[in-house]
Design a protein around this motif. Structure first.
Motif, short mmCIF file in Angstrom:
data_model
loop_
_atom_site.label_atom_id
_atom_site.label_comp_id
_atom_site.label_asym_id
_atom_site.label_seq_id
_atom_site.Cartn_x
_atom_site.Cartn_y
_atom_site.Cartn_z
N GLY A 118 -1.61 6.60 5.01
CA GLY A 118 -2.58 7.65 4.69
C GLY A 118 -2.12 9.00 5.20
N LEU A 119 -1.64 9.03 6.43
CA LEU A 119 -1.21 10.31 7.01
C LEU A 119 0.03 10.85 6.30
CD1 LEU A 119 -1.70 9.55 10.82
CD2 LEU A 119 -3.20 10.84 9.30
N GLN A 120 0.94 9.97 5.91
CA GLN A 120 2.19 10.42 5.27
C GLN A 120 1.97 10.89 3.83
OE1 GLN A 120 4.84 7.10 5.56
NE2 GLN A 120 5.20 7.40 7.75
N THR A 121 1.06 10.25 3.12
CA THR A 121 0.95 10.53 1.68
C THR A 121 -0.27 11.38 1.32
OG1 THR A 121 -0.37 8.53 1.27
CG2 THR A 121 2.04 8.32 1.10
N GLY A 122 -1.27 11.42 2.18
CA GLY A 122 -2.51 12.12 1.85
C GLY A 122 -3.43 11.30 0.96
N VAL A 123 -3.01 10.09 0.61
CA VAL A 123 -3.88 9.21 -0.17
C VAL A 123 -4.74 8.40 0.81
CG1 VAL A 123 -3.93 7.25 -1.79
CG2 VAL A 123 -2.15 9.01 -2.00
N PRO A 124 -6.06 8.40 0.64
CA PRO A 124 -6.87 7.59 1.54
C PRO A 124 -6.51 6.11 1.42
CG PRO A 124 -8.25 9.10 0.28
CD PRO A 124 -6.88 9.15 -0.33
N VAL A 125 -6.17 5.52 2.54
CA VAL A 125 -5.88 4.08 2.57
C VAL A 125 -6.88 3.48 3.57
CG1 VAL A 125 -4.14 2.29 2.92
CG2 VAL A 125 -3.44 4.56 2.14
N ILE A 126 -7.76 2.65 3.06
CA ILE A 126 -8.92 2.22 3.84
C ILE A 126 -8.64 0.85 4.48
CG2 ILE A 126 -11.41 1.87 3.75
CD1 ILE A 126 -10.36 4.71 2.82
N PHE A 127 -9.03 0.75 5.73
CA PHE A 127 -8.75 -0.47 6.52
C PHE A 127 -9.96 -1.41 6.46
CE2 PHE A 127 -8.23 -2.56 10.80
CZ PHE A 127 -7.03 -3.19 10.52
N GLY A 128 -9.94 -2.28 5.47
CA GLY A 128 -11.02 -3.25 5.33
C GLY A 128 -10.56 -4.62 5.81
N VAL A 129 -9.89 -4.62 6.93
CA VAL A 129 -9.33 -5.86 7.47
C VAL A 129 -10.16 -6.32 8.66
CG1 VAL A 129 -7.30 -6.87 8.60
CG2 VAL A 129 -7.00 -5.30 6.68
N LEU A 130 -10.68 -7.54 8.56
CA LEU A 130 -11.42 -8.10 9.68
C LEU A 130 -10.44 -8.58 10.74
CD1 LEU A 130 -14.03 -10.29 7.76
CD2 LEU A 130 -14.54 -8.28 9.18
N THR A 131 -10.72 -8.30 11.98
CA THR A 131 -9.93 -8.85 13.09
C THR A 131 -10.95 -9.50 14.03
OG1 THR A 131 -10.04 -6.76 14.30
CG2 THR A 131 -8.13 -7.09 12.91
N ALA A 185 0.84 -1.21 0.00
CA ALA A 185 0.00 0.00 0.00
C ALA A 185 0.87 1.25 0.00
CB ALA A 185 -0.93 -0.01 1.21
N SER A 186 1.99 1.20 0.70
CA SER A 186 2.90 2.35 0.76
C SER A 186 3.50 2.64 -0.62
CB SER A 186 4.01 2.06 1.78
OG SER A 186 4.98 3.06 1.73
N LEU A 187 4.00 1.60 -1.28
CA LEU A 187 4.59 1.79 -2.62
C LEU A 187 3.53 2.34 -3.57
CD1 LEU A 187 6.66 -1.51 -2.81
CD2 LEU A 187 7.56 0.80 -2.51
N ALA A 188 2.32 1.81 -3.47
CA ALA A 188 1.24 2.24 -4.36
C ALA A 188 0.86 3.69 -4.08
CB ALA A 188 0.03 1.33 -4.19
N ALA A 189 0.75 4.04 -2.81
CA ALA A 189 0.35 5.42 -2.47
C ALA A 189 1.40 6.40 -2.97
CB ALA A 189 0.16 5.55 -0.96
N LYS A 190 2.67 6.05 -2.82
CA LYS A 190 3.76 6.96 -3.23
C LYS A 190 3.87 7.05 -4.76
CE LYS A 190 6.26 6.34 1.05
NZ LYS A 190 7.17 5.42 1.74
N SER A 191 3.33 6.07 -5.47
CA SER A 191 3.42 6.09 -6.93
C SER A 191 2.58 7.22 -7.53
CB SER A 191 2.93 4.76 -7.52
OG SER A 191 1.51 4.68 -7.47
N GLY A 192 1.63 7.73 -6.77
CA GLY A 192 0.78 8.81 -7.26
C GLY A 192 -0.26 8.35 -8.27
N LYS A 193 -0.38 7.04 -8.46
CA LYS A 193 -1.30 6.52 -9.49
C LYS A 193 -2.74 6.38 -9.00
CE LYS A 193 -0.41 2.80 -11.90
NZ LYS A 193 0.08 1.42 -12.15
N TYR A 194 -2.91 6.33 -7.69
CA TYR A 194 -4.24 5.93 -7.18
C TYR A 194 -4.91 7.02 -6.36
CZ TYR A 194 -2.24 1.54 -8.62
OH TYR A 194 -1.65 0.57 -9.38
N ALA A 195 -6.22 7.15 -6.59
CA ALA A 195 -7.03 8.11 -5.82
C ALA A 195 -7.23 7.59 -4.40
CB ALA A 195 -8.37 8.31 -6.50
N ALA A 196 -7.31 6.28 -4.26
CA ALA A 196 -7.48 5.66 -2.94
C ALA A 196 -7.06 4.20 -3.03
CB ALA A 196 -8.93 5.75 -2.47
N ILE A 197 -6.73 3.66 -1.89
CA ILE A 197 -6.31 2.26 -1.80
C ILE A 197 -7.19 1.57 -0.76
CG2 ILE A 197 -4.39 0.72 -1.17
CD1 ILE A 197 -2.55 3.13 -2.06
#
Ligand code: INI
Length: 151
Positions: A102-115, A61-73
């Protein structure tokens, strides 16, 4: 200098990062997420990448967010409590990593992980009884793209 304009939703790409561990459950989460993008006519705007487990989600997710390619992850996974503290490390580090990116890149990274404590609880939250966490995560991604565009 003109203000940068937010991309139109027709130009936006979304990445779904999904953990293969507990695949029976994470496939259901992915399907729920895909339904939401399909309903928004954004099926062709999503890419899916499978990772071994939730512990691997933050790096990708970090590599993807930094790539600038995605509106959200959207991150999807299932961490189910076992007999050892492994659960706490995997779930905790995944959640921490997702929030930090999310905080570092400004790209929304959504936590859809069940615990969850049990497989049954996870199944119930992946489309059987109490909704589908993957659906919720995808909808949150669409909402967050609109919200961050205001700033
Ligand atoms: N990964 C998960 O996604 N869910 C789990 O419940 C889980 N448990 O319980 O162990 C899990 N472990 C694997 C982990 O995510 C890494 O893939 C592994 O530790 C290699 O780094």
């Amino acid at each position: 200098m003109s203000k940068p304009t937010a991309k139109k939703s027709s130009d936006q790409k979304f990445l779904i990062v999904v953990g293969r561990f507990n695949e029976m459950i994470t496939r259901c989460l992915l399907s729920g997420a895909e339904d939401v993008f399909k309903a928004a006519n954004l099926s062709s705007h999503i890419e899916v990448v499978w990772v071994p487990g939730c512990f691997e989600i933050p790096l990708v997710a970090s590599l993807a967010a930094k790539s600038g390619k995605y509106a959200a992850i959207v991150t999807l996974g299932a961490v189910i409590k076992g007999e050892t503290p492994h659960f706490d490390f995997v779930a905790g580090e995944c959640a921490r990593g997702v929030m930090e990116i999310g905080l570092q890149t400004g790209v929304p990274v959504i936590f859809g992980v069940l615990t969850t404590n049990t497989v049954e609880q996870a199944l119930n939250r992946s489309g059987i009884k109490y909704g589908n966490k993957g659906r919720d995560a995808a909808q949150t991604a669409l909402d967050m793209v609109q919200i961050v565009a205001r700033f």
